[in-house]
Design an enzyme around this catalytic site. Structure first.
Site, short mmCIF file in Angstrom:
data_model
loop_
_atom_site.label_atom_id
_atom_site.label_comp_id
_atom_site.label_asym_id
_atom_site.label_seq_id
_atom_site.Cartn_x
_atom_site.Cartn_y
_atom_site.Cartn_z
N ASP A 137 0.83 -1.21 0.00
CA ASP A 137 0.00 0.00 0.00
C ASP A 137 0.87 1.26 0.00
O ASP A 137 0.79 2.11 0.89
CB ASP A 137 -0.99 0.00 1.17
CG ASP A 137 -2.18 -0.91 0.90
OD1 ASP A 137 -2.15 -1.65 -0.10
OD2 ASP A 137 -3.13 -0.89 1.69
N HIS B 149 -3.53 -2.39 -2.64
CA HIS B 149 -3.63 -1.18 -3.46
C HIS B 149 -2.64 -1.19 -4.62
O HIS B 149 -2.73 -0.32 -5.49
CB HIS B 149 -3.45 0.07 -2.60
CG HIS B 149 -4.66 0.42 -1.81
ND1 HIS B 149 -5.54 1.41 -2.17
CD2 HIS B 149 -5.17 -0.14 -0.69
CE1 HIS B 149 -6.52 1.46 -1.30
NE2 HIS B 149 -6.33 0.53 -0.38
#
Length: 198
Positions: free
Chosen positions: A43, A75
Site C-alpha cells: 500500500d 492497493h
C-alpha cells in the site's frame, strides 16, 4: 524494521527513516543508501498526495541495496488504484496513463510475502485457508492483477478477528477473516513465531 501502509504519504516516510536511525539529511542531499534493513508491506499508493513519488523512492532504495524488501499490498492493483486516487494523481500530473501502467507492471512483480529471521511471516493482509504451508506461496502465479478470490486475494485482503475460531468470509468482499486458532496452527506448521500484517 517492518513498515505497514504508506499510502502516498511521502511526508511521513522520511521521518520514519529518521526514527529508524537514518541520517535523513544525507538521504535527501547525497542520496546515501539506507543503513537499516526494511520490509515494507505494501500500500505505497492511493489516498495520499505523493503516491508515485513514494513508490519511486522506495523502488530506488530497493535497487540500491539488498536491505529493502517491498511486498505487494491490495492497493498495488489496477482495479483498486484506479478507484482510490493513484490513477487520478498520475493523470492530473502527467496527462496520460503511461506511468500508471508502468507502475502496475512493477506491482505485478512484487513478492506477496517475506520471512524475517526465518520465523516472522510478513504479509499485507493475512492468511488463506488454501495455503497451510508457506512453501505453496512460491507456486502461485503472482505476476498478474490481484484476483477477486483465492489464495492471492486472501494474502492481500484477509483480516484478523479475535472473535472467530476458524476462517470466515470477509465482509469487505475479498479475503477472509481468520482467528487466533488459525494463526497458531499456521505458525506451528511453518515453524514461525509470528504473523505480521499491515
Amino acid at each position: 524494521f517492518i513498515v505497514g501502509d504508506i499510502h502516498g504519504q511521502l511526508g511521513d516516510l522520511l521521518p520514519l527513516f529518521q526514527e529508524a536511525g537514518e541520517d535523513v539529511r544525507k538521504l535527501r542531499k547525497d542520496g546515501d543508501p539506507l543503513k537499516g534493513k526494511y520490509v515494507f508491506m505494501g500500500d505505497y499508493v492511493d489516498r495520499g498526495y505523493y503516491s508515485l513519488n513514494t513508490f519511486l523512492l522506495l523502488a530506488t532504495y530497493k535497487l540500491e541495496t539488498q536491505n529493502v524488501t517491498l511486498l505487494r499490498g491490495n492497493h498495488e492493483s489496477r482495479q483498486v488504484s484506479r478507484s482510490y486516487g493513484f490513477y487520478n494523481d498520475v493523470m492530473a500530473t502527467y496527462g496520460h496513463v503511461g506511468l500508471w501502467n508502468l507502475a502496475n507492471e512493477a506491482f505485478d512483480l512484487l513478492p506477496l510475502c517475506s520471512l524475517v529471521d526465518t520465523d516472522i511471516f510478513c504479509v499485507h493482509g493475512g492468511l488463506s485457508d488454501q495455503l497451510q504451508l508457506i512453501e505453496r506461496i512460491n507456486i502461485l502465479n503472482r505476476q498478474d492483477e490481484i484476483p477477486s478470490e483465492g489464495p492471492i486475494s486472501d494474502l492481500m485482503w484477509s483480516d484478523p478477528d479475535e472473535k472467530i475460531s476458524s476462517f470466515m468470509k470477509n465482509s469487505r468482499g475479498a479475503g477472509l477473516l481468520f482467528g487466533r486458532n488459525e494463526v497458531i496452527k499456521f505458525n506451528r506448521l511453518n515453524r514461525l513465531c509470528m504473523v505480521c500484517r499491515s
